[in-house]
Design a protein around this motif. Structure first.
Motif, PDB file in Angstrom:
ATOM      1  N   ILE A  20      32.872  23.835 -17.670  1.00  0.00           N
ATOM      2  CA  ILE A  20      33.429  22.967 -18.711  1.00  0.00           C
ATOM      3  C   ILE A  20      33.618  23.818 -19.962  1.00  0.00           C
ATOM      4  CG2 ILE A  20      32.450  20.809 -17.838  1.00  0.00           C
ATOM      5  CD1 ILE A  20      30.175  21.075 -19.760  1.00  0.00           C
ATOM      6  N   PRO A  21      34.626  23.503 -20.783  1.00  0.00           N
ATOM      7  CA  PRO A  21      34.927  24.354 -21.958  1.00  0.00           C
ATOM      8  C   PRO A  21      33.817  24.288 -23.006  1.00  0.00           C
ATOM      9  CG  PRO A  21      36.259  22.361 -22.004  1.00  0.00           C
ATOM     10  CD  PRO A  21      35.572  22.375 -20.682  1.00  0.00           C
ATOM     11  N   LEU A  22      33.146  25.443 -23.212  1.00  0.00           N
ATOM     12  CA  LEU A  22      32.106  25.546 -24.248  1.00  0.00           C
ATOM     13  C   LEU A  22      32.461  26.620 -25.286  1.00  0.00           C
ATOM     14  CD1 LEU A  22      28.934  25.414 -21.953  1.00  0.00           C
ATOM     15  CD2 LEU A  22      29.928  23.549 -23.276  1.00  0.00           C
ATOM     16  N   ASN A  23      33.721  27.075 -25.228  1.00  0.00           N
ATOM     17  CA  ASN A  23      34.158  28.169 -26.110  1.00  0.00           C
ATOM     18  C   ASN A  23      34.177  27.706 -27.568  1.00  0.00           C
ATOM     19  OD1 ASN A  23      35.145  30.540 -27.091  1.00  0.00           O
ATOM     20  ND2 ASN A  23      37.230  30.274 -26.285  1.00  0.00           N
ATOM     21  N   GLU A  24      33.523  28.451 -28.451  1.00  0.00           N
ATOM     22  CA  GLU A  24      33.462  28.098 -29.868  1.00  0.00           C
ATOM     23  C   GLU A  24      34.514  28.850 -30.688  1.00  0.00           C
ATOM     24  OE1 GLU A  24      29.502  28.661 -31.228  1.00  0.00           O
ATOM     25  OE2 GLU A  24      28.608  27.414 -29.654  1.00  0.00           O
ATOM     26  N   TYR A  25      35.397  29.570 -30.016  1.00  0.00           N
ATOM     27  CA  TYR A  25      36.487  30.290 -30.698  1.00  0.00           C
ATOM     28  C   TYR A  25      37.815  29.698 -30.271  1.00  0.00           C
ATOM     29  CZ  TYR A  25      33.433  33.881 -32.606  1.00  0.00           C
ATOM     30  OH  TYR A  25      32.459  34.541 -33.323  1.00  0.00           O
ATOM     31  N   CYS A  26      38.716  29.581 -31.220  1.00  0.00           N
ATOM     32  CA  CYS A  26      40.047  29.033 -30.955  1.00  0.00           C
ATOM     33  C   CYS A  26      40.864  30.073 -30.208  1.00  0.00           C
ATOM     34  CB  CYS A  26      40.726  28.658 -32.272  1.00  0.00           C
ATOM     35  SG  CYS A  26      42.389  27.994 -32.057  1.00  0.00           S
ATOM     36  N   LEU A  29      35.278  23.391 -37.313  1.00  0.00           N
ATOM     37  CA  LEU A  29      35.657  22.082 -37.846  1.00  0.00           C
ATOM     38  C   LEU A  29      35.833  21.083 -36.689  1.00  0.00           C
ATOM     39  CD1 LEU A  29      38.324  23.282 -40.461  1.00  0.00           C
ATOM     40  CD2 LEU A  29      35.970  22.576 -40.939  1.00  0.00           C
ATOM     41  N   PHE A  30      35.798  19.790 -37.050  1.00  0.00           N
ATOM     42  CA  PHE A  30      35.940  18.733 -36.040  1.00  0.00           C
ATOM     43  C   PHE A  30      36.975  17.720 -36.511  1.00  0.00           C
ATOM     44  CE2 PHE A  30      34.684  14.618 -34.155  1.00  0.00           C
ATOM     45  CZ  PHE A  30      34.751  14.964 -32.813  1.00  0.00           C
ATOM     46  N   GLU A  57      38.255  16.413 -31.486  1.00  0.00           N
ATOM     47  CA  GLU A  57      38.477  17.757 -30.951  1.00  0.00           C
ATOM     48  C   GLU A  57      37.923  18.795 -31.921  1.00  0.00           C
ATOM     49  OE1 GLU A  57      42.289  20.529 -29.612  1.00  0.00           O
ATOM     50  OE2 GLU A  57      42.532  18.365 -29.858  1.00  0.00           O
ATOM     51  N   VAL A  58      37.278  19.842 -31.359  1.00  0.00           N
ATOM     52  CA  VAL A  58      36.764  20.958 -32.166  1.00  0.00           C
ATOM     53  C   VAL A  58      37.918  21.921 -32.439  1.00  0.00           C
ATOM     54  CG1 VAL A  58      35.089  22.826 -32.285  1.00  0.00           C
ATOM     55  CG2 VAL A  58      34.490  20.701 -31.107  1.00  0.00           C
ATOM     56  N   VAL A  68      35.997  17.551 -40.557  1.00  0.00           N
ATOM     57  CA  VAL A  68      34.632  17.688 -41.083  1.00  0.00           C
ATOM     58  C   VAL A  68      34.007  18.930 -40.473  1.00  0.00           C
ATOM     59  CG1 VAL A  68      34.363  15.212 -41.439  1.00  0.00           C
ATOM     60  CG2 VAL A  68      33.709  16.218 -39.247  1.00  0.00           C
ATOM     61  N   ARG A  69      32.955  19.410 -41.138  1.00  0.00           N
ATOM     62  CA  ARG A  69      32.287  20.604 -40.638  1.00  0.00           C
ATOM     63  C   ARG A  69      31.647  20.319 -39.270  1.00  0.00           C
ATOM     64  NH1 ARG A  69      31.452  24.762 -44.079  1.00  0.00           N
ATOM     65  NH2 ARG A  69      31.970  24.443 -46.280  1.00  0.00           N
TER      66      ARG A  69
END
Length: 511
Positions: A66-72, A81-82, A88-89, A106-107
């Motif tokens: 499942i997508p856990l990537n914290e980079y765009c 941001l959310f 969506e992150v 939001v942060r």
């Protein structure tokens, strides 16, 4: 070195051209750490708050797929941001492009704070548990369905066996009838042939006698005597020839056969009933009712005989089970029988004067009683005849005036109930657990005894089945008219407990 093995090497050590096995994984740095580097990593101000997990834990996260990537992946920036509009992150650049028209983002740190204990995660956990429980229930239900199918299979096979037994019984009956028919036809045909042979032998003797007379004439008589005698013998010969010719014209080969439709007997199916009404007998006194007999009148009203010494009454209910009225009696009744649309008969074995009473239901008036020397118990009415079980005497047959027409020597310590229909008399013997069938001369036709029926009491029937209340076995058993077992049509599963009385009118069974 295998690629997977290389991933388990410490990244900082590898940068220093050293080879150390990694034991930890920093989620923020996205690199593996050995024990030493992890200690330095935890001590450094910039990384001491990083989320560090075991190498095995990281492998398990990767296996989730499942997508856990914290980079765009689009802008190669950290997703911090959310977007509340799309849940969506996103990264900062996303807010200026694809999410430019959305609500202010939001942060991510504010949104993910205490995520593991958040309501959303709890809700997902609960939903998963509910779905798992539901699936387990469904699986359990399917397994139970398999068990039910096996049970149904057994029931169907039992039904098939019952049908087979019924068919075999019918075939035996047909075979017996055909055998009797063939025996009668053979006997009749043989008798006819014997008579024919006797007639032919008689004429053979007559022709032999004529021949002997001719021989005597030819040997001893004169010509004149021979002429006269021959003329006389010729008349006798002609007469016997005519008789023989006429007889021979009637003689033909005799063949026996059976009627093709003689063996087409219907197979009776098991009687099936469903509960239509459960009646609560109205209690109008402290003493509980003792119901020993019941009937259904032609107008569909039901009458229950309450034989309790303190009650001594008839309880009349309407077709829907509502209470119509009570008829108080002067002594304890035992059995009841329908005479016609308006009249019933009651037996009073415990009265000082043992008697049968006739009551008109339209006005509750009694007609003259029929008295007995001994106790009179079960009664039945059929074809203008009243049948009464009288102890030490048998079953008495009489009209409504008490005129006796026959006394059948059917007696037993356990015989209390009698039922008559279509010139067949049925009685139950609760001491021997038997049901007996007799003809109108008192000759036994069959006796039924089976483990399915214990302490049989009241009997009723229609044109296909005989029904008996099994007091000890807590059931109602049906028999075919030939005395063979049909089925248990209701038992404790249907609420039948210690049944003493029943009445069957083809449409309804009252127990």
């Amino acid at each position: 070195m295998d690629v997977n093995d290389k991933k388990d090497l410490c990244s900082p050590c590898e940068f220093k051209s050293k080879t150390e096995i990694a034991t930890k994984w920093c989620i923020e740095c996205k690199e593996p750490l050995c024990v030493s580097c992890n200690e330095n990593h935890s001590a450094h101000r910039s990384s001491r708050n990083h989320h560090v997990i075991s190498i095995e834990g990281n492998k398990m996260l990767e296996s989730l797929q499942i997508p856990l990537n914290e980079y765009c992946e689009v802008h190669d920036q950290e997703k911090d941001l959310f977007c509340t509009s799309h849940s969506e992150v996103i990264c900062l650049t996303c807010t200026q492009t694809t999410h430019g028209k959305c609500e202010p983002a939001v942060r991510l740190s504010d949104v993910t704070k205490s995520a593991k204990t958040s309501t959303f995660v709890s809700m997902i956990d609960t939903k998963i548990v509910d779905v798992v429980d539901e699936l387990r229930d469904i699986i359990r239900d399917r397994e139970n369905n398999k068990v039910e199918i096996e049970k149904q299979k057994t029931e169907i096979l039992d039904t098939v066996k019952n049908y087979r037994k019924c068919i075999n019984d019918k075939l035996d009956q047909v075979e017996n009838i055909i055998t009797e028919d063939l025996n009668e036809k053979c006997e009749s045909s043989n008798l006819e042939i014997d008579n024919n042979v006797k007639f032919l032998n008689d004429h053979l003797n007559k022709f032999d006698e004529i021949r002997k007379k001719m021989d005597i004439l030819k040997e001893y008589a004169s010509d004149t005597q021979t002429f006269i005698g021959t003329r006389a013998l010729e008349k006798t010969l002609h007469y016997n020839e005519s008789m023989l010719t006429s007889f021979l014209e009637l003689i033909q080969n005799i063949n026996i056969d059976i009627e093709k439709n003689r063996g087409q007997y219907p197979i009776d199916h098991r009687l099936k009933l469903s509960k239509a009404l459960e009646i609560k007998i109205p209690q109008e006194s402290f003493f509980k009712s003792t119901i020993l007999s019941c009937i259904i009148l032609p107008n569909k009203q039901m009458i229950f005989v309450d034989s309790h010494a303190r009650n001594k009454r008839l309880i009349v209910l309407n077709e829907d089970g509502t209470h119509d009225r009570n008829i108080n009696l002067t002594s304890k009744p035992f059995d009841i029988a329908v005479i016609d649309n308006n009249k019933i008969a009651l037996s009073f074995p415990w009265n000082t004067h043992k008697r049968i009473g006739i009551i008109n239901m339209t006005n509750n008036k009694s007609e003259p009683d029929i008295f007995f020397k001994n106790k009179c118990y079960g009664i039945s009415y059929d074809k203008d005849r009243l049948f009464v079980v009288v102890k030490t005497e048998g079953i008495l047959i009489m009209d409504l005036s008490g005129k006796l027409s026959a006394c059948l020597p059917i007696e037993g310590i356990g015989i209390f109930y009698v039922h008559v229909k279509n010139d067949r008399l049925y009685c139950s013997d609760e001491c021997n657990d038997t049901v007996q069938c007799y003809d109108m001369q008192g000759c036994s036709i069959w006796t039924f005894k089976d483990s399915n029926l214990g302490s049989p009491r009241s009997i009723s029937s229609d044109d296909k089945f005989i029904l008996i209340a099994g007091c000890k076995t807590n059931n109602v058993v049906s028999l075919y008219l030939n005395g063979s077992f049909a089925s248990v049509i209701c038992d404790t599963d249907d609420g039948i407990i210690i049944p003493t009385s029943l009445y069957f009118d083809s449409d309804n069974l009252l127990v």
